[in-house]
Design a protein around this motif. Sequence first.
Motif, PDB file in Angstrom:
ATOM      1  N   HIS A   2      -0.828  -7.417   2.538  1.00 12.88           N
ATOM      2  CA  HIS A   2      -0.082  -6.630   1.516  1.00 12.88           C
ATOM      3  C   HIS A   2      -0.263  -5.212   2.377  1.00 12.88           C
ATOM      4  CE1 HIS A   2       0.061 -10.072  -1.488  1.00 12.88           C
ATOM      5  NE2 HIS A   2      -1.533  -9.803  -1.498  1.00 12.88           N
ATOM      6  N   SER A   3       0.883  -4.505   1.984  1.00 13.24           N
ATOM      7  CA  SER A   3       0.733  -3.278   2.704  1.00 13.24           C
ATOM      8  C   SER A   3       0.162  -2.420   1.799  1.00 13.24           C
ATOM      9  CB  SER A   3       2.218  -2.509   2.544  1.00 13.24           C
ATOM     10  OG  SER A   3       3.036  -2.691   1.627  1.00 13.24           O
ATOM     11  N   THR A  26      -6.947  -6.530  -9.366  1.00 15.97           N
ATOM     12  CA  THR A  26      -5.998  -5.955  -8.224  1.00 15.97           C
ATOM     13  C   THR A  26      -4.422  -6.615  -8.487  1.00 15.97           C
ATOM     14  OG1 THR A  26      -6.028  -8.052  -6.942  1.00 15.97           O
ATOM     15  CG2 THR A  26      -7.772  -6.549  -6.590  1.00 15.97           C
ATOM     16  N   ILE A  37      -2.654  -2.380  -1.888  1.00 13.69           N
ATOM     17  CA  ILE A  37      -3.145  -2.952  -3.114  1.00 13.69           C
ATOM     18  C   ILE A  37      -3.638  -1.750  -4.202  1.00 13.69           C
ATOM     19  CG2 ILE A  37      -5.186  -4.414  -3.967  1.00 13.69           C
ATOM     20  CD1 ILE A  37      -5.175  -5.437  -0.899  1.00 13.69           C
ATOM     21  N   ALA A  50      -3.471 -11.802   2.451  1.00 11.96           N
ATOM     22  CA  ALA A  50      -2.139 -12.022   2.406  1.00 11.96           C
ATOM     23  C   ALA A  50      -1.207 -10.825   3.254  1.00 11.96           C
ATOM     24  CB  ALA A  50      -1.528 -12.092   1.113  1.00 11.96           C
ATOM     25  N   THR A  72      -5.409  -1.228   5.302  1.00 15.53           N
ATOM     26  CA  THR A  72      -4.643  -1.525   4.069  1.00 15.53           C
ATOM     27  C   THR A  72      -4.565  -0.166   3.074  1.00 15.53           C
ATOM     28  OG1 THR A  72      -5.484  -3.801   4.049  1.00 15.53           O
ATOM     29  CG2 THR A  72      -4.939  -2.737   1.981  1.00 15.53           C
ATOM     30  N   PRO A  75      -1.178  -6.636  -6.016  1.00 20.86           N
ATOM     31  CA  PRO A  75      -1.068  -7.998  -6.505  1.00 20.86           C
ATOM     32  C   PRO A  75      -2.528  -8.686  -6.735  1.00 20.86           C
ATOM     33  CG  PRO A  75      -0.680  -7.784  -4.098  1.00 20.86           C
ATOM     34  CD  PRO A  75      -0.874  -6.357  -4.474  1.00 20.86           C
ATOM     35  N   ASN A 133      -7.760  -8.539   2.082  1.00 16.77           N
ATOM     36  CA  ASN A 133      -6.292  -8.632   2.109  1.00 16.77           C
ATOM     37  C   ASN A 133      -5.951  -9.865   2.978  1.00 16.77           C
ATOM     38  OD1 ASN A 133      -3.608  -8.179   1.999  1.00 16.77           O
ATOM     39  ND2 ASN A 133      -3.628  -5.973   2.943  1.00 16.77           N
ATOM     40  N   CYS A 141      -6.942 -10.344  -4.882  1.00 17.42           N
ATOM     41  CA  CYS A 141      -7.548  -9.530  -3.504  1.00 17.42           C
ATOM     42  C   CYS A 141      -8.937  -9.309  -3.767  1.00 17.42           C
ATOM     43  CB  CYS A 141      -6.725  -8.300  -3.261  1.00 17.42           C
ATOM     44  SG  CYS A 141      -4.914  -8.783  -2.957  1.00 17.42           S
TER      45      CYS A 141
END
Length: 81
Positions: free
Chosen positions: A15-16, A69, A18, A13, A56, A71, A11, A74
């Motif tokens: 992301h909250s 995944t 996935i 990036a 995550t 987004p 993760n 990942c």
Amino acid sequence: MAGHSIPHFQNDAGHSAIEIGVKEFMCVGANPPFDHPHVFLDMGDESEKVCPYCSTLYRYDPALKAGDTVPAGCLYEARAA
């Protein structure tokens, strides 16, 4: 799960959440050298699991393949030395 490998997810990036297509997997956090211990996670009967290292939230989506995944991007793939 003999006979096939456990997918690893990262993760970078931040992301909250996935979405993934498996319930047993490894979380590496960010890509090395910023990774955390590669931890095995198993959702069991649940459809969500939070990584205890990076927080995550992983959500199971049965419509996704093992390496897919949302987004996108990942899936962690170790680079050859």
